[in-house]
Design a protein around this motif. Structure first.
Motif, PDB file in Angstrom:
ATOM      1  N   THR A 173       5.980  41.565  -7.826  1.00 12.82           N
ATOM      2  CA  THR A 173       6.693  40.612  -9.197  1.00 12.82           C
ATOM      3  C   THR A 173       5.245  40.355  -9.423  1.00 12.82           C
ATOM      4  O   THR A 173       4.200  39.815  -8.449  1.00 12.82           O
ATOM      5  CB  THR A 173       7.311  39.928  -9.122  1.00 12.82           C
ATOM      6  OG1 THR A 173       7.838  39.888 -10.536  1.00 12.82           O
ATOM      7  CG2 THR A 173       7.216  38.849  -8.574  1.00 12.82           C
ATOM      8  N   ASN A 174       4.953  40.929 -10.740  1.00  8.34           N
ATOM      9  CA  ASN A 174       3.716  40.596 -11.271  1.00  8.34           C
ATOM     10  C   ASN A 174       4.054  38.655 -12.388  1.00  8.34           C
ATOM     11  O   ASN A 174       3.344  38.141 -12.828  1.00  8.34           O
ATOM     12  CB  ASN A 174       3.318  41.631 -12.790  1.00  8.34           C
ATOM     13  CG  ASN A 174       2.984  42.580 -11.710  1.00  8.34           C
ATOM     14  OD1 ASN A 174       1.821  43.007 -10.854  1.00  8.34           O
ATOM     15  ND2 ASN A 174       2.826  43.872 -12.336  1.00  8.34           N
ATOM     16  N   TYR A 175       5.447  39.404 -13.095  1.00 11.70           N
ATOM     17  CA  TYR A 175       5.662  38.024 -13.756  1.00 11.70           C
ATOM     18  C   TYR A 175       7.177  37.753 -13.312  1.00 11.70           C
ATOM     19  O   TYR A 175       7.568  37.275 -14.635  1.00 11.70           O
ATOM     20  CB  TYR A 175       5.573  38.250 -15.637  1.00 11.70           C
ATOM     21  CG  TYR A 175       4.606  39.528 -15.493  1.00 11.70           C
ATOM     22  CD1 TYR A 175       3.134  38.144 -15.281  1.00 11.70           C
ATOM     23  CD2 TYR A 175       4.148  40.554 -15.770  1.00 11.70           C
ATOM     24  CE1 TYR A 175       2.315  38.787 -16.190  1.00 11.70           C
ATOM     25  CE2 TYR A 175       2.491  41.026 -16.034  1.00 11.70           C
ATOM     26  CZ  TYR A 175       1.216  39.764 -16.441  1.00 11.70           C
ATOM     27  OH  TYR A 175       0.204  40.483 -16.495  1.00 11.70           O
ATOM     28  N   GLY A 176       7.885  37.876 -12.496  1.00  9.07           N
ATOM     29  CA  GLY A 176       8.740  37.239 -12.035  1.00  9.07           C
ATOM     30  C   GLY A 176      10.569  38.417 -12.490  1.00  9.07           C
ATOM     31  O   GLY A 176      11.179  38.327 -12.128  1.00  9.07           O
ATOM     32  N   THR A 177       9.770  39.413 -13.298  1.00  9.61           N
ATOM     33  CA  THR A 177      10.528  40.296 -13.127  1.00  9.61           C
ATOM     34  C   THR A 177      11.845  40.679 -11.743  1.00  9.61           C
ATOM     35  O   THR A 177      12.596  40.718 -11.652  1.00  9.61           O
ATOM     36  CB  THR A 177      10.894  41.459 -14.616  1.00  9.61           C
ATOM     37  OG1 THR A 177      10.122  41.321 -15.740  1.00  9.61           O
ATOM     38  CG2 THR A 177      11.816  42.264 -14.578  1.00  9.61           C
ATOM     39  N   ALA A 178      11.077  41.117 -10.984  1.00 12.08           N
ATOM     40  CA  ALA A 178      11.118  42.168  -9.491  1.00 12.08           C
ATOM     41  C   ALA A 178      12.760  40.911  -9.426  1.00 12.08           C
ATOM     42  O   ALA A 178      13.438  41.056  -8.694  1.00 12.08           O
ATOM     43  CB  ALA A 178      10.684  42.550  -8.919  1.00 12.08           C
ATOM     44  N   GLU A 179      11.566  39.719  -9.087  1.00  9.76           N
ATOM     45  CA  GLU A 179      12.714  38.505  -8.510  1.00  9.76           C
ATOM     46  C   GLU A 179      13.620  38.078  -8.220  1.00  9.76           C
ATOM     47  O   GLU A 179      14.783  38.159  -8.231  1.00  9.76           O
ATOM     48  CB  GLU A 179      10.981  37.078  -7.805  1.00  9.76           C
ATOM     49  CG  GLU A 179      11.867  36.076  -7.244  1.00  9.76           C
ATOM     50  CD  GLU A 179      11.074  35.273  -7.401  1.00  9.76           C
ATOM     51  OE1 GLU A 179      10.976  34.485  -6.236  1.00  9.76           O
ATOM     52  OE2 GLU A 179      10.047  35.015  -8.001  1.00  9.76           O
ATOM     53  N   GLY A 180      14.251  38.584 -10.264  1.00  8.65           N
ATOM     54  CA  GLY A 180      15.072  37.720 -10.100  1.00  8.65           C
ATOM     55  C   GLY A 180      16.431  39.270  -9.668  1.00  8.65           C
ATOM     56  O   GLY A 180      17.315  38.848  -9.610  1.00  8.65           O
ATOM     57  N   VAL A 181      15.605  40.797 -10.460  1.00 10.98           N
ATOM     58  CA  VAL A 181      16.591  41.599 -10.264  1.00 10.98           C
ATOM     59  C   VAL A 181      17.089  41.267  -8.312  1.00 10.98           C
ATOM     60  O   VAL A 181      18.120  41.414  -8.116  1.00 10.98           O
ATOM     61  CB  VAL A 181      15.985  43.000 -10.007  1.00 10.98           C
ATOM     62  CG1 VAL A 181      16.192  43.714  -9.640  1.00 10.98           C
ATOM     63  CG2 VAL A 181      15.863  42.814 -11.159  1.00 10.98           C
TER      64      VAL A 181
END
Length: 160
Positions: A9-17
């Motif tokens: 993740t660059n800015y947290g979106t993939a982590e949120g998913v």
């Protein structure tokens, strides 16, 4: 069943998913941010979920390298792929898949899906903001995240 969710993740979106998926499946789940932790032994898992944010058409470099180095082990599992990208153009999404993922992994994935993305200018550094503004013309943060697609992905993982 045991599931590994590995993401970059660059800015947290993939982590949120990844967190949303983890919360929706009953498997024993281990989440790994490849930028911060090492990947556990793949023999311990039945399913592997691989996801990344996209920055200028590229996924996380460590994730890409890990897939290339572990391709044969990965394809012996049930594979689920997701991208977090703001583009909605099918041809651009397909270019991202083919430029970043080994063909064997793409061919063996149960699903590959782009779940949209979040453009959060507040989290970006000066140069990233400059590039985004120049390329997209956007001056404000925005979201194209598709919650229904994320929940559908979680449902497919649960049923596998």
């Amino acid at each position: 069943m045991k599931t590994l969710i590995i993401y970059g993740t660059n800015y947290g979106t993939a982590e949120g998913v990844a967190k949303t998926i983890k919360g929706k499946i009953s498997d024993q789940v281990e989440m790994v941010n490849i930028k911060k932790a090492s990947v556990p032994n793949l023999n311990d898992f039945n399913k592997i979920v691989i996801g990344s944010g996209v920055k200028i058409g590229m996924i996380n470099k460590k994730l890409k390298s890990w897939m290339n180095n572990n391709c044969d082990e990965i394809i012996s599992k049930k594979i689920f792929l997701f991208l977090c990208a703001s583009t909605t153009k099918a041809e651009e999404i397909e270019k991202i898949w083919s430029a970043n993922y080994p063909e064997k992994i793409l061919d063996n994935a149960t699903i590959k899906i782009c779940v949209g993305g979040v453009l959060n200018l507040d989290k970006m550094g000066f140069f990233d903001k400059l590039i985004i503004k120049k390329v997209t013309g956007q001056n404000e943060s925005s979201s194209t995240l598709k919650i229904d697609e994320i929940l559908n992905l979680a449902s497919l993982i649960e049923k596998a």
